[in-house]
Design an enzyme around this catalytic site. Structure first.
Site, PDB file in Angstrom:
ATOM      1  N   HIS A 112       9.978   8.360 -10.024  1.00 58.18           N
ATOM      2  CA  HIS A 112       9.359   9.380  -9.165  1.00 58.18           C
ATOM      3  C   HIS A 112       8.347  10.264  -9.894  1.00 58.18           C
ATOM      4  O   HIS A 112       8.305  11.478  -9.697  1.00 58.18           O
ATOM      5  CB  HIS A 112      10.438  10.249  -8.515  1.00 58.18           C
ATOM      6  CG  HIS A 112      11.268   9.542  -7.489  1.00 58.18           C
ATOM      7  ND1 HIS A 112      10.858   8.403  -6.839  1.00 58.18           N
ATOM      8  CD2 HIS A 112      12.504   9.824  -6.986  1.00 58.18           C
ATOM      9  CE1 HIS A 112      11.796   8.013  -5.979  1.00 58.18           C
ATOM     10  NE2 HIS A 112      12.805   8.850  -6.065  1.00 58.18           N
ATOM     11  N   HIS A 186       9.939  12.054   0.461  1.00 56.82           N
ATOM     12  CA  HIS A 186      11.347  11.818   0.142  1.00 56.82           C
ATOM     13  C   HIS A 186      12.262  12.695   1.000  1.00 56.82           C
ATOM     14  O   HIS A 186      13.190  13.323   0.488  1.00 56.82           O
ATOM     15  CB  HIS A 186      11.581  12.087  -1.341  1.00 56.82           C
ATOM     16  CG  HIS A 186      12.755  11.361  -1.927  1.00 56.82           C
ATOM     17  ND1 HIS A 186      14.045  11.513  -1.457  1.00 56.82           N
ATOM     18  CD2 HIS A 186      12.837  10.472  -2.957  1.00 56.82           C
ATOM     19  CE1 HIS A 186      14.865  10.769  -2.181  1.00 56.82           C
ATOM     20  NE2 HIS A 186      14.157  10.120  -3.086  1.00 56.82           N
ATOM     21  N   GLU A 325      11.832   5.748   2.814  1.00 54.23           N
ATOM     22  CA  GLU A 325      10.674   6.079   1.987  1.00 54.23           C
ATOM     23  C   GLU A 325       9.673   4.926   1.985  1.00 54.23           C
ATOM     24  O   GLU A 325       9.869   3.927   1.295  1.00 54.23           O
ATOM     25  CB  GLU A 325      11.116   6.366   0.558  1.00 54.23           C
ATOM     26  CG  GLU A 325      12.201   7.416   0.427  1.00 54.23           C
ATOM     27  CD  GLU A 325      12.875   7.356  -0.922  1.00 54.23           C
ATOM     28  OE1 GLU A 325      12.173   7.496  -1.950  1.00 54.23           O
ATOM     29  OE2 GLU A 325      14.106   7.141  -0.970  1.00 54.23           O
TER      30      GLU A 325
END
Length: 378
Positions: A112, A186, A325
């Site tokens: 991420h 997210h 996502e």
């Protein structure tokens, strides 16, 4: 909070960073009761209020009522994730023959965006639009070398109430040298409500994918082609309750502690197509997701462990939310057999995702003129 008869936008201070910088929250509000609250920190969807079949609005995304909760622990609640969402194996890859070394923040892997991804940045507001389709556009400049990624990247994210019960997310990026880009949102969805105390195991999930990516213990795709969902707990093509097979003795459910896998979507040709549907029986709320991205990460909140108190003082536990996502496939920079995530100068990265809300019988959601909820916008 009174719901206006006309769509509108409100802007307010939501908190302060340790250095005193203001974090703002922009509330997009529509006449039909849909309301999105966007925080500049992480360009995050801080709250999303959606009516149920009786017209009662509830906030359906996990997070915190105050900004301090977001600073206390990095959990990506509602955040824009980048420069590369999901994982890159070994926190390294090669681009045009040159080795790129990233910050490792998930064991040996990059996750991420690294140690301080886009979710940890306070984005700047560049445009606010009122009227029938209220919107806010936020921007962030990621410097060349940030978290190890090559190229200065100019990113813009626009949140818009695009139509009756529709929330549109548009993301664009431009670079001054070759790089890789993979952005997503997210949000942790619970269609019963973030304060309901209910989990998502009774939510019925549909995913328009014939294949998924099997993963190793580090959640890196195995060195093999995508796996067929047929005759596995990963077949959501006809719609299945999330909890129906989540505890089946399947090796991929063991390694992921539930669902935490990329589903391979059909080619989109740049335009959003149907990817997933999530329906909750008690409220009747239905979320339909359309995206132009090649993959959809389905995550059943497996690592929520009760150590975080969220909205309304609720302790978030395993399977209290579902993340859907849309993004590029994980570890794509190391997998030439996967759809590319490369971005070159002169090109524009474009990510579009549409969240459409209906109710279980397919009709329009009812509205309620006045609802009082904690953390009111504006």
């Amino acid at each position: 909070m009174n719901v206006s008869s006309n769509p509108h936008v409100a802007r307010s201070t939501f908190g302060l960073l340790p250095d005193g910088t203001e974090v703002e929250r922009i509330t997009l509000q529509a006449a039909d009761g849909l309301e999105a609250r966007i925080m500049t920190y992480g360009a995050s969807l801080q709250a999303l209020l959606v009516p149920d079949t009786a017209g009662r609005r509830d906030d359906i995304v996990l997070g915190h009522d105050t900004f301090e909760g977001y600073l206390a622990r990095r959990q990506f609640f509602g955040a824009t994730v980048g420069r590369y969402a999901n994982r890159i194996a070994g926190a390294r890859f090669r681009l045009d023959g040159a080795k790129v070394q990233l910050a490792a923040n998930n064991g040996a892997n990059a996750l991420h965006g690294g140690l301080e991804g886009f979710d940890s940045r306070n984005w700047r507001i560049v445009a606010i639009e009122d009227g029938d389709h209220p919107a806010v556009t936020l921007a962030y400049t990621s410097a060349h070398g940030e978290e190890g990624y090559p190229g200065a990247l100019e990113v813009e994210v626009t949140w818009r109430l695009a139509g009756p019960m529709e929330l549109m997310l548009d993301m664009t990026a431009r670079t001054d040298r070759p790089t890789v880009v993979n952005l997503t949102n997210h949000s942790f969805f619970n269609l019963a409500g973030a304060r309901s105390g209910r989990n998502i195991l009774d939510h019925r999930l549909t995913v328009a994918a014939d294949h998924f990516l099997a993963i190793d213990a580090g959640a890196i795709p195995l060195p093999q082609p995508p796996s067929a969902v047929t005759d596995t707990p990963f077949d959501f093509r006809a719609g299945v309750e999330v909890g129906a097979r989540i505890r089946n003795d399947h090796p991929q459910l063991r390694v992921g502690r539930g669902y935490d896998h990329n589903f391979c979507l059909a080619p989109a040709n740049g335009e959003p197509r149907f990817a997933a549907r999530l329906a909750e029986p008690a409220s009747g709320r239905v979320l339909e997701l359309f995206t132009n991205q090649p993959g959809l990460q389905v995550y059943s909140g497996n690592f929520l462990d009760g150590s975080t108190a969220g909205k309304g003082g609720r302790l978030y536990r395993q399977s209290d939310a579902m993340c859907l996502e849309p993004h590029a496939w994980p570890d794509t920079p190391n997998r030439p057999d996967f759809p590319t995530a490369r971005l070159s100068p002169g090109e524009v990265y474009r990510h579009t995702t549409l969240y459409r809300f209906t109710h279980a019988n397919g009709g329009a959601i009812g509205t309620q003129s006045e609802v009082e909820l904690p953390g009111g916008g504006g």
